[in-house]
Design a protein around this motif. Structure first.
Motif, PDB file in Angstrom:
ATOM      1  N   ASP A 100       0.846  -1.194   0.000  1.00  6.26           N
ATOM      2  CA  ASP A 100       0.000   0.000   0.000  1.00  6.26           C
ATOM      3  C   ASP A 100       0.886   1.251   0.000  1.00  6.26           C
ATOM      4  O   ASP A 100       1.947   1.276   0.636  1.00  6.26           O
ATOM      5  CB  ASP A 100      -0.882   0.026   1.259  1.00  6.26           C
ATOM      6  N   ASN A 101       0.445   2.267  -0.714  1.00  7.00           N
ATOM      7  CA  ASN A 101       1.146   3.574  -0.771  1.00  7.00           C
ATOM      8  C   ASN A 101       2.546   3.486  -1.366  1.00  7.00           C
ATOM      9  O   ASN A 101       3.385   4.334  -1.110  1.00  7.00           O
ATOM     10  CB  ASN A 101       1.207   4.213   0.623  1.00  7.00           C
ATOM     11  N   ASP A 102       2.819   2.435  -2.162  1.00 11.15           N
ATOM     12  CA  ASP A 102       4.100   2.325  -2.864  1.00 11.15           C
ATOM     13  C   ASP A 102       3.831   2.529  -4.357  1.00 11.15           C
ATOM     14  O   ASP A 102       3.327   1.622  -5.020  1.00 11.15           O
ATOM     15  CB  ASP A 102       4.734   0.959  -2.614  1.00 11.15           C
ATOM     16  N   PRO A 103       4.143   3.724  -4.904  1.00 10.54           N
ATOM     17  CA  PRO A 103       3.807   3.976  -6.306  1.00 10.54           C
ATOM     18  C   PRO A 103       4.558   3.062  -7.276  1.00 10.54           C
ATOM     19  O   PRO A 103       4.079   2.804  -8.380  1.00 10.54           O
ATOM     20  CB  PRO A 103       4.200   5.444  -6.520  1.00 10.54           C
ATOM     21  N   GLN A 104       5.734   2.567  -6.876  1.00 11.15           N
ATOM     22  CA  GLN A 104       6.494   1.662  -7.750  1.00 11.15           C
ATOM     23  C   GLN A 104       5.907   0.260  -7.770  1.00 11.15           C
ATOM     24  O   GLN A 104       6.020  -0.456  -8.764  1.00 11.15           O
ATOM     25  CB  GLN A 104       7.960   1.598  -7.303  1.00 11.15           C
ATOM     26  N   ASN A 105       5.302  -0.161  -6.646  1.00 11.85           N
ATOM     27  CA  ASN A 105       4.791  -1.527  -6.541  1.00 11.85           C
ATOM     28  C   ASN A 105       3.553  -1.561  -5.635  1.00 11.85           C
ATOM     29  O   ASN A 105       3.587  -2.112  -4.544  1.00 11.85           O
ATOM     30  CB  ASN A 105       5.892  -2.453  -5.990  1.00 11.85           C
ATOM     31  N   PRO A 106       2.451  -0.944  -6.091  1.00 10.27           N
ATOM     32  CA  PRO A 106       1.246  -0.919  -5.258  1.00 10.27           C
ATOM     33  C   PRO A 106       0.658  -2.322  -5.083  1.00 10.27           C
ATOM     34  O   PRO A 106       0.950  -3.227  -5.870  1.00 10.27           O
ATOM     35  CB  PRO A 106       0.294  -0.024  -6.052  1.00 10.27           C
ATOM     36  N   THR A 107      -0.147  -2.494  -4.055  1.00  8.46           N
ATOM     37  CA  THR A 107      -0.784  -3.787  -3.834  1.00  8.46           C
ATOM     38  C   THR A 107      -1.620  -4.157  -5.061  1.00  8.46           C
ATOM     39  O   THR A 107      -2.398  -3.349  -5.554  1.00  8.46           O
ATOM     40  CB  THR A 107      -1.670  -3.724  -2.577  1.00  8.46           C
ATOM     41  N   HIS A 108      -1.418  -5.403  -5.545  1.00  9.54           N
ATOM     42  CA  HIS A 108      -2.079  -5.806  -6.792  1.00  9.54           C
ATOM     43  C   HIS A 108      -2.113  -7.323  -6.928  1.00  9.54           C
ATOM     44  O   HIS A 108      -1.467  -8.048  -6.175  1.00  9.54           O
ATOM     45  CB  HIS A 108      -1.357  -5.193  -8.003  1.00  9.54           C
ATOM     46  N   ILE A 109      -2.873  -7.775  -7.930  1.00 11.29           N
ATOM     47  CA  ILE A 109      -2.912  -9.177  -8.323  1.00 11.29           C
ATOM     48  C   ILE A 109      -1.917  -9.365  -9.467  1.00 11.29           C
ATOM     49  O   ILE A 109      -1.910  -8.577 -10.417  1.00 11.29           O
ATOM     50  CB  ILE A 109      -4.320  -9.589  -8.796  1.00 11.29           C
ATOM     51  N   TRP A 110      -1.113 -10.433  -9.383  1.00 10.09           N
ATOM     52  CA  TRP A 110      -0.064 -10.716 -10.382  1.00 10.09           C
ATOM     53  C   TRP A 110      -0.302 -12.107 -10.956  1.00 10.09           C
ATOM     54  O   TRP A 110      -0.529 -13.066 -10.207  1.00 10.09           O
ATOM     55  CB  TRP A 110       1.302 -10.638  -9.695  1.00 10.09           C
ATOM     56  N   SER A 111      -0.239 -12.206 -12.288  1.00 10.66           N
ATOM     57  CA  SER A 111      -0.537 -13.486 -12.958  1.00 10.66           C
ATOM     58  C   SER A 111       0.712 -14.295 -13.291  1.00 10.66           C
ATOM     59  O   SER A 111       0.615 -15.317 -13.968  1.00 10.66           O
ATOM     60  CB  SER A 111      -1.316 -13.220 -14.255  1.00 10.66           C
ATOM     61  N   GLY A 112       1.874 -13.870 -12.804  1.00 11.87           N
ATOM     62  CA  GLY A 112       3.130 -14.468 -13.248  1.00 11.87           C
ATOM     63  C   GLY A 112       3.274 -15.965 -13.060  1.00 11.87           C
ATOM     64  O   GLY A 112       3.996 -16.623 -13.805  1.00 11.87           O
ATOM     65  N   LEU A 113       2.598 -16.521 -12.050  1.00 12.95           N
ATOM     66  CA  LEU A 113       2.730 -17.960 -11.804  1.00 12.95           C
ATOM     67  C   LEU A 113       1.670 -18.791 -12.521  1.00 12.95           C
ATOM     68  O   LEU A 113       1.617 -20.015 -12.349  1.00 12.95           O
ATOM     69  CB  LEU A 113       2.687 -18.250 -10.298  1.00 12.95           C
ATOM     70  N   CYS A 114       0.837 -18.151 -13.334  1.00 12.20           N
ATOM     71  CA  CYS A 114      -0.174 -18.893 -14.099  1.00 12.20           C
ATOM     72  C   CYS A 114       0.501 -19.554 -15.306  1.00 12.20           C
ATOM     73  O   CYS A 114       0.609 -18.960 -16.376  1.00 12.20           O
ATOM     74  CB  CYS A 114      -1.285 -17.960 -14.570  1.00 12.20           C
ATOM     75  N   ALA A 115       0.939 -20.797 -15.120  1.00 17.56           N
ATOM     76  CA  ALA A 115       1.608 -21.532 -16.200  1.00 17.56           C
ATOM     77  C   ALA A 115       0.628 -21.925 -17.301  1.00 17.56           C
ATOM     78  O   ALA A 115       1.034 -22.323 -18.394  1.00 17.56           O
ATOM     79  CB  ALA A 115       2.300 -22.766 -15.639  1.00 17.56           C
ATOM     80  N   ALA A 116      -0.663 -21.837 -17.001  1.00 14.31           N
ATOM     81  CA  ALA A 116      -1.721 -21.983 -18.008  1.00 14.31           C
ATOM     82  C   ALA A 116      -2.616 -20.759 -17.874  1.00 14.31           C
ATOM     83  O   ALA A 116      -2.335 -19.866 -17.068  1.00 14.31           O
ATOM     84  CB  ALA A 116      -2.496 -23.278 -17.770  1.00 14.31           C
ATOM     85  N   THR A 117      -3.697 -20.691 -18.644  1.00 12.07           N
ATOM     86  CA  THR A 117      -4.577 -19.522 -18.581  1.00 12.07           C
ATOM     87  C   THR A 117      -5.247 -19.410 -17.211  1.00 12.07           C
ATOM     88  O   THR A 117      -5.503 -20.408 -16.538  1.00 12.07           O
ATOM     89  CB  THR A 117      -5.655 -19.600 -19.673  1.00 12.07           C
ATOM     90  N   CYS A 118      -5.510 -18.184 -16.802  1.00 16.19           N
ATOM     91  CA  CYS A 118      -6.162 -17.925 -15.524  1.00 16.19           C
ATOM     92  C   CYS A 118      -7.027 -16.678 -15.659  1.00 16.19           C
ATOM     93  O   CYS A 118      -6.824 -15.860 -16.542  1.00 16.19           O
ATOM     94  CB  CYS A 118      -5.139 -17.764 -14.395  1.00 16.19           C
ATOM     95  N   ALA A 119      -7.999 -16.562 -14.755  1.00 13.74           N
ATOM     96  CA  ALA A 119      -8.898 -15.401 -14.745  1.00 13.74           C
ATOM     97  C   ALA A 119      -9.431 -15.219 -13.349  1.00 13.74           C
ATOM     98  O   ALA A 119      -9.487 -16.165 -12.559  1.00 13.74           O
ATOM     99  CB  ALA A 119     -10.057 -15.615 -15.723  1.00 13.74           C
ATOM    100  N   MET A 120      -9.822 -13.979 -13.028  1.00 12.85           N
ATOM    101  CA  MET A 120     -10.480 -13.721 -11.747  1.00 12.85           C
ATOM    102  C   MET A 120     -11.633 -12.754 -11.956  1.00 12.85           C
ATOM    103  O   MET A 120     -11.608 -11.915 -12.866  1.00 12.85           O
ATOM    104  CB  MET A 120      -9.509 -13.175 -10.705  1.00 12.85           C
ATOM    105  N   THR A 121     -12.651 -12.908 -11.111  1.00  9.07           N
ATOM    106  CA  THR A 121     -13.776 -11.976 -11.121  1.00  9.07           C
ATOM    107  C   THR A 121     -14.124 -11.601  -9.691  1.00  9.07           C
ATOM    108  O   THR A 121     -13.704 -12.256  -8.733  1.00  9.07           O
ATOM    109  CB  THR A 121     -15.035 -12.581 -11.779  1.00  9.07           C
ATOM    110  N   LEU A 122     -14.915 -10.553  -9.572  1.00 12.10           N
ATOM    111  CA  LEU A 122     -15.489 -10.136  -8.299  1.00 12.10           C
ATOM    112  C   LEU A 122     -17.004 -10.155  -8.437  1.00 12.10           C
ATOM    113  O   LEU A 122     -17.550  -9.715  -9.455  1.00 12.10           O
ATOM    114  CB  LEU A 122     -14.999  -8.744  -7.919  1.00 12.10           C
TER     115      LEU A 122
END
Length: 197
Positions: free
Chosen positions: A55-77
């Motif tokens: 939080d409050n880090d403009p270089q690396n704000p809190t977020h979802i990262w897909s880097g470990l999805c070795a196959a397709t992935c998706a998310m919803t709310l």
């Protein structure tokens, strides 16, 4: 009567990890900040989406990262008490970043269970970028939520008056840590009209 612009339906900022930081901590409901929202994960690698950043880090704000999805992935709310009407001037504003050829596409699940992916594509390789788009400007194609792949032709007409879930996918596998192929999604704001469930 003049059309009324849709107001903010939900905002999600994500809860940051508590130290020590785990670079591979999978995202779960525990990291959803908005108590009205439920997290849904799809695709062969949906469970591999990661929560990271600060939080409050403009270089690396809190977020979802897909880097470990070795196959397709998706998310919803999914809002617990309301569908959302995404017709008219309904829009999304979100903060995104990508690597390689990935691009972030909106997806919706309609009240009848149909999943759709939009042709809108977001993401800068240079830095975090806040963008917004109107659903009226998006063309849609059916999405298979099990495989997270698009199926069939582009749809001529789509009824977004009763949407159950909203989220995103890159429609691509990722490459792990380091540059190459991944997507980041931070704050999401969805503007639309609530429809009681």
């Amino acid at each position: 009567a003049p059309r009324v612009r849709p107001s903010l339906f939900f905002r999600e900022e994500w809860k940051q990890q508590t130290p020590p930081e785990d670079p591979d901590l999978r995202v779960t409901q525990a990291f959803v900040r908005n108590p009205d929202l439920e997290l849904k994960l799809y695709g062969p690698a949906g469970k591999d989406l990661v929560i990271t950043g600060r939080d409050n880090d403009p270089q690396n704000p809190t977020h979802i990262w897909s880097g470990l999805c070795a196959a397709t992935c998706a998310m919803t709310l999914r809002h617990k008490t309301s569908f959302v009407d995404l017709t008219g001037q309904a829009k999304v504003r979100w903060v995104t970043k990508v690597s390689g050829f990935q691009q972030i596409h909106p997806i919706v699940k309609l009240a009848d269970g149909t999943f759709l992916a939009g042709d809108w594509a977001d993401g800068s390789r240079t830095d975090w970028r806040e963008t917004e788009f109107y659903f009226a400007d998006v063309r849609w194609v059916k999405l298979d939520p099990e495989r997270v792949v698009t199926i069939g032709p582009m749809l001529e007409k789509v009824d977004l008056s009763k949407v159950d879930e909203f989220g995103w996918t890159s429609l691509m596998p990722s490459n792990g840590h380091g540059q190459g192929s991944w997507s980041d999604v931070g704050i999401i704001e969805l503007y639309g009209k609530p429809v009681p469930r």
